[in-house]
Design a protein around this motif. Structure first.
Motif, PDB file in Angstrom:
ATOM      1  N   SER A  15     -23.897  38.669 -34.178  1.00 18.31           N
ATOM      2  CA  SER A  15     -23.378  39.983 -33.799  1.00 18.31           C
ATOM      3  C   SER A  15     -22.354  39.822 -32.674  1.00 18.31           C
ATOM      4  N   PRO A  16     -21.481  40.824 -32.538  1.00 18.11           N
ATOM      5  CA  PRO A  16     -20.366  40.706 -31.582  1.00 18.11           C
ATOM      6  C   PRO A  16     -20.738  41.138 -30.164  1.00 18.11           C
ATOM      7  N   PHE A  17     -19.807  40.982 -29.244  1.00 19.88           N
ATOM      8  CA  PHE A  17     -19.960  41.593 -27.917  1.00 19.88           C
ATOM      9  C   PHE A  17     -18.671  42.284 -27.487  1.00 19.88           C
ATOM     10  N   ILE A  18     -18.842  43.447 -26.896  1.00 19.86           N
ATOM     11  CA  ILE A  18     -17.745  44.201 -26.286  1.00 19.86           C
ATOM     12  C   ILE A  18     -18.251  44.534 -24.899  1.00 19.86           C
ATOM     13  N   ASP A  19     -17.720  43.866 -23.889  1.00 23.04           N
ATOM     14  CA  ASP A  19     -18.400  43.946 -22.598  1.00 23.04           C
ATOM     15  C   ASP A  19     -17.428  43.638 -21.460  1.00 23.04           C
ATOM     16  N   ARG A  20     -17.856  44.000 -20.259  1.00 22.04           N
ATOM     17  CA  ARG A  20     -17.198  43.484 -19.062  1.00 22.04           C
ATOM     18  C   ARG A  20     -17.580  42.021 -18.911  1.00 22.04           C
ATOM     19  N   ARG A  24       6.958  34.142 -21.699  1.00 25.59           N
ATOM     20  CA  ARG A  24       8.041  35.056 -21.324  1.00 25.59           C
ATOM     21  C   ARG A  24       7.888  35.494 -19.864  1.00 25.59           C
ATOM     22  N   GLY A  25       7.166  34.695 -19.093  1.00 26.72           N
ATOM     23  CA  GLY A  25       7.026  34.992 -17.668  1.00 26.72           C
ATOM     24  C   GLY A  25       5.688  35.595 -17.322  1.00 26.72           C
ATOM     25  N   GLU A  26       5.525  35.844 -16.031  1.00 30.81           N
ATOM     26  CA  GLU A  26       4.262  36.390 -15.538  1.00 30.81           C
ATOM     27  C   GLU A  26       4.236  37.901 -15.753  1.00 30.81           C
ATOM     28  N   ILE A  27       3.103  38.397 -16.209  1.00 31.47           N
ATOM     29  CA  ILE A  27       2.935  39.842 -16.380  1.00 31.47           C
ATOM     30  C   ILE A  27       1.644  40.241 -15.668  1.00 31.47           C
ATOM     31  N   ARG A  28       1.773  41.210 -14.772  1.00 31.72           N
ATOM     32  CA  ARG A  28       0.602  41.637 -13.992  1.00 31.72           C
ATOM     33  C   ARG A  28      -0.092  42.823 -14.660  1.00 31.72           C
ATOM     34  N   ALA A  29      -1.362  42.964 -14.384  1.00 30.04           N
ATOM     35  CA  ALA A  29      -2.098  44.147 -14.852  1.00 30.04           C
ATOM     36  C   ALA A  29      -3.366  44.281 -14.032  1.00 30.04           C
ATOM     37  N   GLU A  30      -3.822  45.535 -13.889  1.00 29.06           N
ATOM     38  CA  GLU A  30      -5.066  45.759 -13.158  1.00 29.06           C
ATOM     39  C   GLU A  30      -6.257  45.319 -13.987  1.00 29.06           C
ATOM     40  N   LYS A  31      -6.151  45.524 -15.287  1.00 29.46           N
ATOM     41  CA  LYS A  31      -7.264  45.163 -16.165  1.00 29.46           C
ATOM     42  C   LYS A  31      -6.719  44.425 -17.374  1.00 29.46           C
ATOM     43  N   ILE A  32      -7.465  43.407 -17.791  1.00 29.24           N
ATOM     44  CA  ILE A  32      -7.046  42.615 -18.937  1.00 29.24           C
ATOM     45  C   ILE A  32      -8.196  42.508 -19.920  1.00 29.24           C
ATOM     46  N   GLY A  33      -7.916  42.844 -21.173  1.00 30.01           N
ATOM     47  CA  GLY A  33      -8.928  42.744 -22.225  1.00 30.01           C
ATOM     48  C   GLY A  33      -8.550  41.653 -23.204  1.00 30.01           C
ATOM     49  N   MET A  34      -9.530  40.838 -23.566  1.00 27.53           N
ATOM     50  CA  MET A  34      -9.297  39.776 -24.547  1.00 27.53           C
ATOM     51  C   MET A  34      -9.873  40.182 -25.891  1.00 27.53           C
ATOM     52  N   GLY A  70     -11.893  42.594 -13.483  1.00 31.26           N
ATOM     53  CA  GLY A  70     -10.577  42.772 -14.092  1.00 31.26           C
ATOM     54  C   GLY A  70     -10.473  42.181 -15.481  1.00 31.26           C
ATOM     55  N   LEU A  71     -11.498  41.427 -15.917  1.00 30.81           N
ATOM     56  CA  LEU A  71     -11.439  40.798 -17.238  1.00 30.81           C
ATOM     57  C   LEU A  71     -12.531  41.350 -18.154  1.00 30.81           C
ATOM     58  N   TYR A  72     -12.116  41.738 -19.366  1.00 31.96           N
ATOM     59  CA  TYR A  72     -13.019  42.350 -20.346  1.00 31.96           C
ATOM     60  C   TYR A  72     -12.973  41.539 -21.630  1.00 31.96           C
ATOM     61  N   LEU A  73     -14.095  41.509 -22.340  1.00 35.95           N
ATOM     62  CA  LEU A  73     -14.192  40.609 -23.486  1.00 35.95           C
ATOM     63  C   LEU A  73     -14.631  41.344 -24.752  1.00 35.95           C
ATOM     64  N   ASN A  74     -13.878  41.115 -25.818  1.00 38.43           N
ATOM     65  CA  ASN A  74     -14.190  41.641 -27.142  1.00 38.43           C
ATOM     66  C   ASN A  74     -14.179  40.426 -28.060  1.00 38.43           C
ATOM     67  N   ALA A  75     -15.348  39.995 -28.550  1.00 37.98           N
ATOM     68  CA  ALA A  75     -15.413  38.706 -29.253  1.00 37.98           C
ATOM     69  C   ALA A  75     -16.668  38.618 -30.114  1.00 37.98           C
ATOM     70  N   GLY A  76     -16.808  37.474 -30.777  1.00 37.51           N
ATOM     71  CA  GLY A  76     -18.042  37.181 -31.520  1.00 37.51           C
ATOM     72  C   GLY A  76     -18.188  37.943 -32.820  1.00 37.51           C
ATOM     73  N   TRP A  77     -17.062  38.196 -33.516  1.00 34.65           N
ATOM     74  CA  TRP A  77     -17.134  39.075 -34.689  1.00 34.65           C
ATOM     75  C   TRP A  77     -17.652  38.395 -35.936  1.00 34.65           C
ATOM     76  N   CYS A  78     -17.919  37.099 -35.854  1.00 29.53           N
ATOM     77  CA  CYS A  78     -18.372  36.368 -37.044  1.00 29.53           C
ATOM     78  C   CYS A  78     -17.438  36.702 -38.203  1.00 29.53           C
ATOM     79  N   TYR A  79     -17.971  36.938 -39.438  1.00 29.41           N
ATOM     80  CA  TYR A  79     -16.975  37.339 -40.420  1.00 29.41           C
ATOM     81  C   TYR A  79     -17.103  38.794 -40.828  1.00 29.41           C
ATOM     82  N   GLY A  80     -17.368  39.638 -39.821  1.00 27.25           N
ATOM     83  CA  GLY A  80     -17.466  41.069 -40.096  1.00 27.25           C
ATOM     84  C   GLY A  80     -16.502  41.897 -39.285  1.00 27.25           C
ATOM     85  N   GLY A  81     -15.442  41.302 -38.808  1.00 28.55           N
ATOM     86  CA  GLY A  81     -14.585  42.001 -37.848  1.00 28.55           C
ATOM     87  C   GLY A  81     -13.714  43.096 -38.433  1.00 28.55           C
TER      88      GLY A  81
END
Lengths: 418, 94
Positions: free
Chosen positions: A347-352, A222-232, A357-368
């Motif tokens: 175990s998961p990670f929630i980190d810069r 749907r086009g380009e969207i800008r942001a100062e910070k992006i979390g995945m 500008g990019l932040y990561l929330n991942a690695g939840w295995c099957y406990g999310g």
């Protein structure tokens, strides 16, 4: 519109014609302060807590499909905090506390039911290992109990106490239980939307916009969207999206986990029951609609397919027959698979990340699922303040390099051992 | 059910095999720098598509195989013996 008993009665009398939609369907703005990629429970919770706790209200949640169509809608809805290792201990304990007030917090009934999580014990060695774990939980202010055979039989009368593996008793967390997974997504979506968050469904991230080493936006269908910070927050597909962002290889493999629901039954099981002997692994509860919801281990081979294979299916049914033989004549209604980020220590990670500008929330295995409130809370904190909350201070991405793995099972750096 | 073409046993159901992980990882020499070991032990490409991976025919001949499989469609493109000596011996026999 605030939901309460009076509004239910009033709308009921008027033929339910006055209900308004729970959240808007806005057009994307050209720019936001924060974009959260992934409209599952974790992404929506992150947006909600960004707005609520940090006053960051110019936020978009970008979802390629529909809300909660990934793992948030594919889990077995168990909520517990029976973890032992520092890192997981404080995080899941915090999450359970957030669950206990979540329906009030969101003004949405997430049907959180603290019906007890019963971890069956079959051998003295297993009892010792769990005693250590549950004592650690007690020291930390969580709850945990030993139930002997008599108490167990009273609570779960259908258990096969003297089958192939005789049951010695169980370690139990009474405050644990289940919640309604869709309601969690919808509750967070509605509450975030009410605070001004734009929820953009059917919006797929196809690339990232870079400027001077930073990531400053996303390209979407749907086009380009800008942001100062992006979390995945796209667990299951983190590696694919991370590759687009240029993050490089991550300590993750994607694996498929199956789950199953039976036809609806009258009340049969009012607790979560977990079985684990050798390679057998099985967990079951009954939903409020009456269906038995259960699952087992991963299929064990890497997979991005949201469907499982037959050997695991037969294995799980074998476990069901072993501990709850009364389930043998029940018809199976549905079966599905979800794609998990299996991390290298379980175990998961929630980190810069190394990319500004990019932040990561991942690695939840099957406990999310059980992590949803705390994951959102901690990820919002990490994004807003550029430093972790105390509950996710140990859930770093750098811990593998530093030799600080949070390996709850002692499985080693093999993703399908966790 | 996936079906894996074992070079010794022919086309067999994957329930006879154990999955043994990513076959694209090569372990560095013991005295390699820590970075190289960190990458080999902990980091994975995790592609959404073709994947080279180890399977062991545990309930068959016991051999370790390298299987190439699409991890989204489960299409299997082929299987070879993981041990180079065994692989060349098989070629000689054929």
């Amino acid at each position: 519109m605030r939901y309460n008993a009076l509004s239910v009665i009033k709308n009921g009398l008027r033929g339910n014609i006055d209900w308004t939609r729970a959240w808007r369907d806005p057009e994307p703005k050209p720019a936001y302060d924060v974009i959260v990629i992934g409209g599952g429970g974790h992404g929506l919770a992150t947006a909600y807590y960004l707005a609520k706790n940090h006053g960051v209200k110019n936020v978009a949640v970008i979802e390629k499909g529909w809300l909660g169509g990934g793992n948030a809608g594919r889990n077995t809805t168990i909520v517990r905090s029976n973890y032992m290792m520092p890192g997981n201990r404080e995080f899941y304990s915090f999450s359970l506390k957030l669950w206990e007030d979540l329906s009030h917090e969101l003004n949405y009934n997430v049907m959180f039911s603290q019906r007890a999580h019963i971890n069956l014990v079959f051998s003295p060695a297993q009892r010792d290992a769990l005693a250590r774990r549950y004592n650690t939980m007690l020291l930390d202010g969580d709850d945990g109990e030993w139930w002997d055979r008599d108490r167990l039989k009273k609570r779960v009368p259908h258990l096969n106490m003297d089958g192939r593996y005789p049951i010695e008793g169980a370690y139990v967390q009474p405050r644990a239980g289940t919640a309604r997974h869709d309601a969690v997504n919808w509750g967070y979506a509605r509450a975030a939307d009410a605070l001004g968050v734009d929820i953009l469904q059917n919006t797929e991230v196809t690339g990232f916009v870079r400027k001077a080493g930073r990531i400053v936006g996303v390209e979407t269908n749907r086009g380009e969207i800008r942001a100062e910070k992006i979390g995945m927050a796209v667990a299951g597909h983190t590696s694919t999206l991370a590759a687009k962002a240029g993050l490089g290889k991550l300590p993750i493999e994607s694996h498929v986990l199956q789950a199953y629901v039976s036809e609806p039954l009258k009340p049969f099981l009012d607790a979560v029951v977990v079985f684990g002997v050798g390679h057998g692994h099985f967990y079951i509860s009954q939903s409020d609609k009456g269906g038995l919801v259960f699952g087992g281990d991963l299929d064990m081979h890497n997979s991005y397919a949201q469907a499982g294979t037959l050997p695991r299916y037969t294995d799980v049914m074998g476990c069901a027959m072993n501990i709850l033989p009364a389930t043998g004549r029940i018809k199976l209604l549905r079966q599905w698979g979800g794609v998990m980020d299996m991390s290298m220590d379980g175990s998961p990670f929630i980190d810069r990340t190394e990319i500004p500008g990019l932040y990561l929330n991942a690695g939840w295995c099957y406990g999310g699922f059980k992590a949803t409130p705390a994951s959102g809370w901690c990820f919002a904190h990490t994004i807003a303040r550029d430093e972790p909350h105390e509950a996710n201070a140990r859930l770093t991405l750098s811990r593998y390099r530093e030799g600080r793995q949070i390996d709850e099972t002692g499985g080693g750096p093999v993703p399908n051992h966790h | 059910m996936l079906r894996i073409p074992c070079p010794f046993c022919g086309l067999r159901d994957h329930a006879e095999f154990d999955y043994e992980g990513d076959a694209t990882v090569t372990y560095p020499p013991l005295d390699a720098p820590e970075d190289a070991w960190f990458e080999a032990v902990f980091l994975r490409e995790n592609p959404r598509g073709r994947h080279r991976e180890y399977w062991r025919h545990t309930q068959g001949c016991g051999a370790y195989l390298i299987v190439e499989r699409d991890v989204t469609t489960h299409e299997i493109f082929g299987a070879e013996l993981a041990h180079p000596g065994m692989a060349s011996a098989m070629e000689g026999a054929a």
